[in-house]
Write a protein that holds these residues in place. Sequence first.
Motif, PDB file in Angstrom:
ATOM      1  N   GLY A 141      14.121  -6.315   9.541  1.00 20.90           N
ATOM      2  CA  GLY A 141      13.267  -5.139   9.417  1.00 20.90           C
ATOM      3  C   GLY A 141      12.331  -5.136   8.223  1.00 20.90           C
ATOM      4  O   GLY A 141      11.524  -4.232   8.066  1.00 20.90           O
ATOM      5  N   ASN A 142      12.430  -6.139   7.379  1.00 18.12           N
ATOM      6  CA  ASN A 142      11.582  -6.228   6.182  1.00 18.12           C
ATOM      7  C   ASN A 142      10.579  -7.360   6.410  1.00 18.12           C
ATOM      8  O   ASN A 142      10.982  -8.514   6.578  1.00 18.12           O
ATOM      9  CB  ASN A 142      12.443  -6.508   4.956  1.00 18.12           C
ATOM     10  N   HIS A 143       9.306  -7.028   6.393  1.00 18.32           N
ATOM     11  CA  HIS A 143       8.268  -8.030   6.656  1.00 18.32           C
ATOM     12  C   HIS A 143       7.526  -8.442   5.394  1.00 18.32           C
ATOM     13  O   HIS A 143       6.322  -8.715   5.413  1.00 18.32           O
ATOM     14  CB  HIS A 143       7.311  -7.520   7.731  1.00 18.32           C
ATOM     15  N   GLY A 144       8.256  -8.501   4.303  1.00 19.27           N
ATOM     16  CA  GLY A 144       7.712  -9.024   3.060  1.00 19.27           C
ATOM     17  C   GLY A 144       6.951  -7.998   2.246  1.00 19.27           C
ATOM     18  O   GLY A 144       6.596  -6.924   2.721  1.00 19.27           O
ATOM     19  N   PHE A 145       6.715  -8.352   1.021  1.00 19.82           N
ATOM     20  CA  PHE A 145       6.100  -7.475   0.034  1.00 19.82           C
ATOM     21  C   PHE A 145       4.585  -7.634   0.017  1.00 19.82           C
ATOM     22  O   PHE A 145       4.059  -8.735   0.150  1.00 19.82           O
ATOM     23  CB  PHE A 145       6.660  -7.799  -1.352  1.00 19.82           C
ATOM     24  N   ASN A 146       3.911  -6.507  -0.179  1.00 21.88           N
ATOM     25  CA  ASN A 146       2.457  -6.497  -0.333  1.00 21.88           C
ATOM     26  C   ASN A 146       2.118  -5.448  -1.381  1.00 21.88           C
ATOM     27  O   ASN A 146       2.609  -4.319  -1.323  1.00 21.88           O
ATOM     28  CB  ASN A 146       1.816  -6.140   1.012  1.00 21.88           C
ATOM     29  N   TRP A 147       1.273  -5.816  -2.336  1.00 21.32           N
ATOM     30  CA  TRP A 147       0.891  -4.873  -3.391  1.00 21.32           C
ATOM     31  C   TRP A 147       0.282  -3.597  -2.820  1.00 21.32           C
ATOM     32  O   TRP A 147       0.363  -2.535  -3.421  1.00 21.32           O
ATOM     33  CB  TRP A 147      -0.080  -5.523  -4.373  1.00 21.32           C
ATOM     34  N   GLY A 148      -0.320  -3.687  -1.640  1.00 19.64           N
ATOM     35  CA  GLY A 148      -0.907  -2.512  -1.006  1.00 19.64           C
ATOM     36  C   GLY A 148       0.112  -1.437  -0.670  1.00 19.64           C
ATOM     37  O   GLY A 148      -0.250  -0.275  -0.462  1.00 19.64           O
ATOM     38  N   GLU A 149       1.397  -1.792  -0.617  1.00 20.09           N
ATOM     39  CA  GLU A 149       2.445  -0.799  -0.398  1.00 20.09           C
ATOM     40  C   GLU A 149       2.555   0.154  -1.585  1.00 20.09           C
ATOM     41  O   GLU A 149       2.989   1.292  -1.433  1.00 20.09           O
ATOM     42  CB  GLU A 149       3.798  -1.477  -0.192  1.00 20.09           C
ATOM     43  N   ILE A 150       2.178  -0.333  -2.749  1.00 19.90           N
ATOM     44  CA  ILE A 150       2.240   0.474  -3.968  1.00 19.90           C
ATOM     45  C   ILE A 150       0.948   1.260  -4.147  1.00 19.90           C
ATOM     46  O   ILE A 150       0.963   2.435  -4.491  1.00 19.90           O
ATOM     47  CB  ILE A 150       2.504  -0.432  -5.197  1.00 19.90           C
TER      48      ILE A 150
END
Length: 147
Positions: free
Chosen positions: A37-46
């Motif tokens: 369920g986790n598709h990796g980190f992206n700075w845009g999430e912050i």
Amino acid sequence: MNIYVASSWRNKRQPEVVAALRAAGHEVYDFRNPEPGNHGFNWGEIDPDWKQWTHLDFAEALDHPIAQAAYDLDKAALDWCDACVLVLPSGRSAHLEAGYCIGRGKPTAILLDAHPRPELMYKMAGHILTDFCDLSAWLLTIAAGKP
């Protein structure tokens, strides 16, 4: 064997390397899908405007709970792995990840891309691979206790 694949979001070969290693029976950490369920980190999430950040904004964002959670997953996987493969081309984070594994004494190899740029410090990895055959052979030597 537990393998950490260090690479870049822009690297089109990364999913292929992960799939090939898994097909060969290895446990592989995939930063693009670090857990169900986790598709990796992206700075845009912050912050959707992260590309406009100042130095201070960036430094503060490293402590954001989303960034911390992503870091914790990647760091735990680095500690978990038996070996690391740096798949080129890749960026700064992937190089730090590979360097961390080298510093911890974990077998680390660099899988070159079609047009590699020579880097003297790649000697630290000890193994420069040119294709999947080289990668498979290297993993066999590790499994046999001859990294």
